[in-house]
Design a protein around this motif. Sequence first.
Motif, PDB file in Angstrom:
ATOM      1  N   ASP A  35      24.169  36.841  28.569  1.00 26.68           N
ATOM      2  CA  ASP A  35      25.569  36.803  28.983  1.00 26.68           C
ATOM      3  C   ASP A  35      26.067  38.194  29.385  1.00 26.68           C
ATOM      4  O   ASP A  35      25.555  39.207  28.917  1.00 26.68           O
ATOM      5  CB  ASP A  35      26.461  36.162  27.921  1.00 26.68           C
ATOM      6  N   CYS A  36      27.071  38.211  30.277  1.00 31.09           N
ATOM      7  CA  CYS A  36      27.388  39.500  30.914  1.00 31.09           C
ATOM      8  C   CYS A  36      28.874  39.741  31.147  1.00 31.09           C
ATOM      9  O   CYS A  36      29.253  40.543  31.991  1.00 31.09           O
ATOM     10  CB  CYS A  36      26.631  39.615  32.234  1.00 31.09           C
ATOM     11  N   GLY A  37      29.736  39.039  30.415  1.00 31.38           N
ATOM     12  CA  GLY A  37      31.149  39.391  30.461  1.00 31.38           C
ATOM     13  C   GLY A  37      31.921  38.820  31.641  1.00 31.38           C
ATOM     14  O   GLY A  37      31.413  38.055  32.451  1.00 31.38           O
ATOM     15  N   TYR A  38      33.162  39.244  31.696  1.00 31.31           N
ATOM     16  CA  TYR A  38      34.104  38.820  32.734  1.00 31.31           C
ATOM     17  C   TYR A  38      33.753  39.473  34.078  1.00 31.31           C
ATOM     18  O   TYR A  38      32.918  40.384  34.140  1.00 31.31           O
ATOM     19  CB  TYR A  38      35.515  39.244  32.346  1.00 31.31           C
ATOM     20  N   SER A  74      30.031  38.856  35.615  1.00 32.63           N
ATOM     21  CA  SER A  74      29.448  40.048  36.255  1.00 32.63           C
ATOM     22  C   SER A  74      27.998  39.837  36.679  1.00 32.63           C
ATOM     23  O   SER A  74      27.297  40.811  36.995  1.00 32.63           O
ATOM     24  CB  SER A  74      29.551  41.250  35.303  1.00 32.63           C
ATOM     25  N   ALA A  75      27.559  38.593  36.703  1.00 30.35           N
ATOM     26  CA  ALA A  75      26.154  38.320  37.059  1.00 30.35           C
ATOM     27  C   ALA A  75      25.829  38.777  38.474  1.00 30.35           C
ATOM     28  O   ALA A  75      24.778  39.389  38.715  1.00 30.35           O
ATOM     29  CB  ALA A  75      25.851  36.831  36.895  1.00 30.35           C
ATOM     30  N   ALA A  76      26.709  38.488  39.428  1.00 26.07           N
ATOM     31  CA  ALA A  76      26.445  38.884  40.817  1.00 26.07           C
ATOM     32  C   ALA A  76      26.405  40.405  40.956  1.00 26.07           C
ATOM     33  O   ALA A  76      25.569  40.951  41.694  1.00 26.07           O
ATOM     34  CB  ALA A  76      27.506  38.283  41.737  1.00 26.07           C
ATOM     35  N   ASP A  77      27.283  41.104  40.226  1.00 27.91           N
ATOM     36  CA  ASP A  77      27.280  42.566  40.258  1.00 27.91           C
ATOM     37  C   ASP A  77      25.985  43.122  39.663  1.00 27.91           C
ATOM     38  O   ASP A  77      25.413  44.089  40.188  1.00 27.91           O
ATOM     39  CB  ASP A  77      28.471  43.121  39.476  1.00 27.91           C
ATOM     40  N   ASN A 136      29.498  33.836  42.821  1.00 27.62           N
ATOM     41  CA  ASN A 136      28.330  33.027  42.476  1.00 27.62           C
ATOM     42  C   ASN A 136      27.047  33.823  42.681  1.00 27.62           C
ATOM     43  O   ASN A 136      27.022  34.827  43.391  1.00 27.62           O
ATOM     44  CB  ASN A 136      28.315  31.750  43.319  1.00 27.62           C
ATOM     45  N   VAL A 137      25.993  33.349  42.060  1.00 21.64           N
ATOM     46  CA  VAL A 137      24.702  34.024  42.156  1.00 21.64           C
ATOM     47  C   VAL A 137      23.607  32.971  42.030  1.00 21.64           C
ATOM     48  O   VAL A 137      23.779  31.956  41.347  1.00 21.64           O
ATOM     49  CB  VAL A 137      24.571  35.102  41.052  1.00 21.64           C
ATOM     50  N   ASP A 138      22.505  33.174  42.724  1.00 20.28           N
ATOM     51  CA  ASP A 138      21.406  32.220  42.647  1.00 20.28           C
ATOM     52  C   ASP A 138      20.682  32.327  41.310  1.00 20.28           C
ATOM     53  O   ASP A 138      20.521  33.415  40.755  1.00 20.28           O
ATOM     54  CB  ASP A 138      20.399  32.465  43.779  1.00 20.28           C
ATOM     55  N   VAL A 139      20.253  31.190  40.803  1.00 23.30           N
ATOM     56  CA  VAL A 139      19.461  31.136  39.573  1.00 23.30           C
ATOM     57  C   VAL A 139      17.985  31.164  39.961  1.00 23.30           C
ATOM     58  O   VAL A 139      17.522  30.343  40.738  1.00 23.30           O
ATOM     59  CB  VAL A 139      19.796  29.868  38.762  1.00 23.30           C
ATOM     60  N   ASP A 140      17.256  32.126  39.403  1.00 26.23           N
ATOM     61  CA  ASP A 140      15.834  32.269  39.728  1.00 26.23           C
ATOM     62  C   ASP A 140      14.944  31.352  38.898  1.00 26.23           C
ATOM     63  O   ASP A 140      13.921  30.857  39.387  1.00 26.23           O
ATOM     64  CB  ASP A 140      15.392  33.725  39.506  1.00 26.23           C
TER      65      ASP A 140
END
Length: 241
Positions: A35-38, A74-77, A136-140
Amino acid sequence: MNKLYVLEINFEINGTMESIYPVLLSSENEMILIDCGYPNFLQLIEECASKNTIDLEKLTKLIITHHDFDHMGSAADLKSKYPNIKILASSKDEKYINGKEKSLRLQQAESVYNDLPDDRKEAALTFQKLLESVDNVDVDITLNDGDIFDWCGGMEIVETPGHMPGHISIYLKESKTLIAGDALVILDGKLAIANPQYTLDISEAKKSINKLLNYDIQKIICYHGGVYQEDIKKSLINIQK
């Protein structure tokens, strides 16, 4: 050597101080953030990691327990700054994380909007805009219940639906630790179920807690609340009552 770090990230939101507790696991070949926060929390994560002498350049994976905005914000970042990391999440959550379907939290917020009193609608719209702002971000790599990996001493993926249908927790076999995401929280020093207002299926959430009784757990790390180690089996049983 396998290491576990609980990152305490303190921040102000709506005029009050709050904390979240992402987890970093490291071994000789892996460094995994859970997990990576807001949105826009990358700098806070980096600062907290630096205080623990952790070099995020070595990060190999990000596991997202579910697609709420404070867990994947913050996943995309992260992926942009550290492009070699792999994004992992439940196969049931993939479509929300990559944006192919609208966030369930946003659907929930939209569905209750018309029934809110007028004096709460402005804040509700602000909340909706926040949810819409999450990149959004792709799931690998997609994860399923019972998946076992040898990373960082060994871990098992435990599906814990209720708070959201795609919610997962991570059981670390070596340290007998459960990383609970939002399946559990700590309130006033006690283990509790996540806020029913934000738990989409409370009955499923209680079933998930019952499922955890099958594991030898000596420590629980809650994203909201931190570390819990007091008579875990009895605490889990009491939550279901």
